[in-house]
Scaffold this motif. Structure first.
Motif, PDB file in Angstrom:
ATOM      1  N   ASP A 154       6.839   3.263  -0.146  1.00 16.06           N
ATOM      2  CA  ASP A 154       7.191   1.964   0.381  1.00 16.06           C
ATOM      3  C   ASP A 154       7.339   2.063   1.890  1.00 16.06           C
ATOM      4  N   ASP A 157      10.387  -1.576   5.619  1.00 19.33           N
ATOM      5  CA  ASP A 157      10.336  -2.995   5.936  1.00 19.33           C
ATOM      6  C   ASP A 157      11.757  -3.513   6.112  1.00 19.33           C
ATOM      7  N   PRO A 162      15.005   0.056   2.820  1.00 22.77           N
ATOM      8  CA  PRO A 162      14.103   0.181   1.676  1.00 22.77           C
ATOM      9  C   PRO A 162      14.506  -0.735   0.525  1.00 22.77           C
ATOM     10  N   THR A 163      15.459  -1.624   0.730  1.00 19.24           N
ATOM     11  CA  THR A 163      15.969  -2.444  -0.357  1.00 19.24           C
ATOM     12  C   THR A 163      15.687  -3.927  -0.134  1.00 19.24           C
ATOM     13  N   GLN A 167       8.117  -5.057  -1.486  1.00 18.57           N
ATOM     14  CA  GLN A 167       7.570  -3.789  -1.019  1.00 18.57           C
ATOM     15  C   GLN A 167       6.266  -4.054  -0.282  1.00 18.57           C
ATOM     16  N   SER A 168       5.924  -3.186   0.650  1.00 14.12           N
ATOM     17  CA  SER A 168       4.635  -3.307   1.328  1.00 14.12           C
ATOM     18  C   SER A 168       4.142  -1.925   1.725  1.00 14.12           C
ATOM     19  N   GLN A 169       2.826  -1.793   1.719  1.00 12.49           N
ATOM     20  CA  GLN A 169       2.184  -0.550   2.140  1.00 12.49           C
ATOM     21  C   GLN A 169       1.028  -0.888   3.072  1.00 12.49           C
ATOM     22  N   MET A 190       1.247  -5.580  -0.986  1.00 10.49           N
ATOM     23  CA  MET A 190       2.628  -6.025  -1.081  1.00 10.49           C
ATOM     24  C   MET A 190       2.901  -6.574  -2.481  1.00 10.49           C
ATOM     25  N   ARG A 193       9.818  -6.894  -5.246  1.00  9.33           N
ATOM     26  CA  ARG A 193      10.506  -5.748  -5.824  1.00  9.33           C
ATOM     27  C   ARG A 193      11.086  -6.135  -7.197  1.00  9.33           C
ATOM     28  N   TRP A 313       0.995  -5.716  -7.438  1.00 15.45           N
ATOM     29  CA  TRP A 313       0.421  -5.489  -6.113  1.00 15.45           C
ATOM     30  C   TRP A 313      -0.599  -6.564  -5.746  1.00 15.45           C
TER      31      TRP A 313
END
Length: 361
Positions: A154, A157, A162-163, A167-169, A190, A193, A313
């Motif tokens: 992750d 962001d 991280p919470t 999520q994004s990559q 993305m 979560r 995703w």
């Protein structure tokens, strides 16, 4: 009475809902007006930003409007304007106006207000399901071939937390070595979560997509021009896009960690590495530096609004065809994991460089 960012004291987190559903939860002020809503929880203020995260206003306006149309109507477009920076310490009141309710289309406008002033406004259009007829004209662009997301990884962001609710990559910029910024494409994966609840329905997935659609959108311009974005906040209303606290976190990371931060590019990495090593960069030709970068407007066209999950995703590709006169335009395409085009977005933003003589703290 305000409880610090909300009009009504926030309820406990609903464990049956995903994080993004809790973040975007609205309270209907039906005792005043059935078309009035307010944020149930305080909204996120990104580090160094002038106001709240714009995706929250976009998503909550969509959520409010969705509550005023029949179940068989689905949003197909929304056109938004950012008027004033939102204050995360003040509740937002969303007023939905039922402009039109036809047999096939419905139109809603939503104004987001703080202390009586409009900070954000949007017009949304909804279409009745299966109203296009049995025979249709159909085509869609294909998703580019690129590396898929890595489970368990992750990008940092939401100010390095991280919470955050999604999520994004980051994927490496396509054509990053090109001298022509308009040929570069910024790409990322993305997803929300956790798992969006069944009770949220397709409306929760659409709101989540709208929230994520603003993720580093206008920042595409800074990335393709390789602009420096990590200075301390200056005096006055003009702020860098990333504040001094985030810069300190970046300097504390090793190279491998830095490469996973989606808003750090190769040019940034080289300069951060020199700063971290204590090298004197004072006599170097300074790279162009962002002085102010804010969103002005934001449009979303939803193509397959009931055929995707925002907690799975999604791939996004962003490019900018033009920048000039202190503004820039960015296009974004969003795909589901299986390659279905689910949304197209357009955003214009204010992009001003730091000028000689601008004061520092």
């Amino acid at each position: 009475m305000s409880t610090g960012g909300t009009l009504i004291r926030p309820r406990p987190i609903n464990e049956s809902q995903s994080a993004i559903e809790n973040v975007l939860e609205l309270t209907q002020l039906s005792d005043i007006d059935p078309d009035l809503f307010t944020n149930s929880r305080p909204l996120w203020h990104p580090p160094g930003a002038r106001g709240i995260y714009g995706g929250a206003a976009i998503a909550q306006c969509l959520s409010a409007a969705q509550k005023t149309v029949p179940e068989n109507f689905t949003v197909h477009s929304m056109h938004c304007y950012f008027i004033l920076a939102g204050n995360s310490e003040i509740p937002i009141i969303y007023h939905v106006e039922r402009v039109r309710s036809g047999k096939s289309f419905a139109t809603r406008t939503v104004q987001a207000r703080q202390r009586g002033k409009v900070i954000f406004t949007t017009t949304l259009s909804f279409v009745r399901q299966n109203s296009g007829g049995e025979k249709k004209v159909e085509h869609a662009t294909e998703m580019p071939n690129c590396p898929g997301p890595v489970e368990g990884m992750d990008d940092l962001d939401h100010g390095g937390s991280p919470t955050g609710p999604f999520q994004s990559q980051r994927v490496e910029i396509l054509n990053n070595d090109s001298p022509h910024p308009h040929t570069k494409k910024c790409r990322q994966w993305m997803k929300a979560r956790g798992r969006i609840s069944d009770a949220g329905g397709h409306e929760a997935h659409l709101a989540a997509l709208a929230y994520m659609s603003d993720s580093y959108f206008v920042g595409t311009i800074a990335r393709v021009h390789k602009l420096w974005r990590y200075s301390a906040v200056r005096k006055g209303n003009t702020k860098s896009s990333i504040d001094e606290d985030v810069l300190k976190k970046l300097l504390a990371m090793d190279d491998e960690d830095l490469k996973r931060v989606k808003f750090v590019d190769q040019a940034d990495l080289q300069r951060i590495r020199r700063l971290r090593n204590g090298e004197d960069v004072s006599e170097e030709e300074p790279p162009p530096e962002i002085g102010m970068m804010v969103s002005l407007d934001h449009s979303i066209y939803f193509h397959n609004p009931r055929d995707f999950r925002a907690d799975e995703w999604m791939f996004t590709e962003m490019e900018t065809p033009w920048t000039g006169d202190g503004r820039g335009l960015v296009f974004q395409k969003m795909f589901s994991r299986d390659g279905t085009l689910i949304a197209s977005c357009v955003q214009e933003g204010l992009v001003r460089l730091r000028q000689p003589g601008d004061s520092k703290l």
